[in-house]
Design an enzyme around this catalytic site. Structure first.
Site, PDB file in Angstrom:
ATOM      1  N   CYS A   1       0.788  -1.213   0.000  1.00 32.99           N
ATOM      2  CA  CYS A   1       0.000   0.000   0.000  1.00 32.99           C
ATOM      3  C   CYS A   1       0.830   1.277   0.000  1.00 32.99           C
ATOM      4  O   CYS A   1       1.461   1.588  -0.988  1.00 32.99           O
ATOM      5  CB  CYS A   1      -1.002  -0.018   1.138  1.00 32.99           C
ATOM      6  SG  CYS A   1      -2.452   0.976   0.762  1.00 32.99           S
TER       7      CYS A   1
ATOM      8  N   HIS B   1      -3.624  -5.451   2.218  1.00 32.26           N
ATOM      9  CA  HIS B   1      -3.353  -5.532   3.657  1.00 32.26           C
ATOM     10  C   HIS B   1      -4.018  -6.792   4.187  1.00 32.26           C
ATOM     11  O   HIS B   1      -4.554  -7.595   3.456  1.00 32.26           O
ATOM     12  CB  HIS B   1      -4.011  -4.361   4.380  1.00 32.26           C
ATOM     13  CG  HIS B   1      -3.434  -3.023   4.097  1.00 32.26           C
ATOM     14  ND1 HIS B   1      -2.236  -2.615   4.624  1.00 32.26           N
ATOM     15  CD2 HIS B   1      -3.912  -1.976   3.371  1.00 32.26           C
ATOM     16  CE1 HIS B   1      -2.020  -1.369   4.236  1.00 32.26           C
ATOM     17  NE2 HIS B   1      -3.010  -0.965   3.492  1.00 32.26           N
TER      18      HIS B   1
HETATM   19  N1  GLN Z   1      -2.083   6.913   2.204  1.00 28.13           N
HETATM   20  C1  GLN Z   1      -2.168   6.093   1.041  1.00 28.13           C
HETATM   21  C2  GLN Z   1      -3.530   6.172   0.357  1.00 28.13           C
HETATM   22  O1  GLN Z   1      -4.429   6.581   0.931  1.00 28.13           O
HETATM   23  C3  GLN Z   1      -1.858   4.653   1.415  1.00 28.13           C
HETATM   24  C4  GLN Z   1      -2.863   4.078   2.359  1.00 28.13           C
HETATM   25  C5  GLN Z   1      -2.417   2.752   2.978  1.00 28.13           C
HETATM   26  O2  GLN Z   1      -1.239   2.428   3.138  1.00 28.13           O
HETATM   27  N2  GLN Z   1      -3.397   1.968   3.409  1.00 28.13           N
HETATM   28  O3  GLN Z   1      -3.695   5.768  -0.727  1.00 28.13           O
END
Ligand code: GLN
Length: 250
Positions: free
Chosen positions: A94, A195
């Site tokens: 992510c 995740h």
């Molecule tokens: N901040 C990034 C987004 O919103 C990654 C989010 C995350 O790692 N879950 O896309």
């Protein structure tokens, strides 16, 4: 006990949705194969010595945390490129995945520099893409496997022409909610929005990464004896069914 060394990039900033759990799975499955996993936290001000790590791992994070570490991660870019060229494996999840690309333009419009290891860039959209995800992957030619996990991101990731995604979206949004693909794979480097954490419910990917890390250390790709993964298979099945029942539609 033989050892494998993992470089965990910015564990104090990029670690949401229990992404740290991926390290625990790698450590357990490595130990069941006679390898001790030595995990080194790589944070602000660190220098990376070429060849020091067999596998690099970076988790996810909110825009705020990404903005705090992006310049430091980008500073490590040349060393990470060198490590990649020398055959080290990478797993980026992510927010970490986004920062292994060229840049991430976050929800405030700020362009966060990336490492440029993966052929992609990311731009935050107005609404978040949240939900269970199911992918179909073919990391080894002719061998289709599924990955199940959970996504929550504002970022829309665009792969360069000819770049390889990690998998085809069966259920969920994936990279941008439109292309029908998720993640990116270049050689031994994997980037994904999944995740969960990812690896407890997808042990085959944990073994694939461990195999690449061992190949980096020994020069030979190992063949692992199968483990009793009944619990992992159940977790995968539940996650896959949830994705198919609830996951977003691209
Ligand atoms: N901040 C990034 C987004 O919103 C990654 C989010 C995350 O790692 N879950 O896309």
């Amino acid at each position: 006990m033989k050892s494998l060394v993992v470089g965990h990039l910015f564990p104090d900033y990029l670690n949401i949705y229990a992404d740290r759990g991926n390290i625990a799975v790698l450590a357990a499955r490595a130990a069941w194969r006679g390898y001790e996993l030595e995990v080194q936290a790589l944070g602000t001000g660190v220098e990376i010595r070429p060849g020091a790590h067999d596998l690099y791992y970076v988790g996810g994070g909110q825009d705020r945390e990404q903005a705090l570490i992006a310049p430091e991660l980008a500073r490590l870019g040349p060393a990470l490129h060198e490590a990649f060229e020398a055959g080290a494996a990478f797993l980026a999840v992510c927010g970490g995945y986004q920062l292994l690309g060229r840049y991430y333009r976050d929800q405030s419009g700020e362009e966060l520099p990336g490492v440029g290891l993966l052929p992609l860039y990311t731009v935050a959209g107005t609404h978040r893409m949240i939900g269970d995800v199911l992918l179909e992957c073919e990391l080894e030619p002719g061998r289709t496997q599924t990955l199940a996990g959970f996504e929550n991101h504002a970022g829309r990731t665009i792969l360069d022409a000819g770049a390889k995604p990690l998998g085809r979206v069966v259920a969920g949004f994936g990279n941008d909610g439109e292309s029908g693909y998720e993640g990116c794979r270049v050689g031994r480097a994997i980037g994904t929005y999944l995740h969960g954490p990812l690896l407890p419910r997808n042990p085959w990917l944990a073994d694939w990464l461990l195999g690449q890390a061992i190949a980096h250390r020994t020069g030979d790709l190992p063949t692992f004896e199968p483990l009793d993964d009944q619990l992992e298979a159940q977790a995968h099945e539940i996650s896959a069914q949830r994705a198919e029942a609830r996951g977003g539609r691209h």
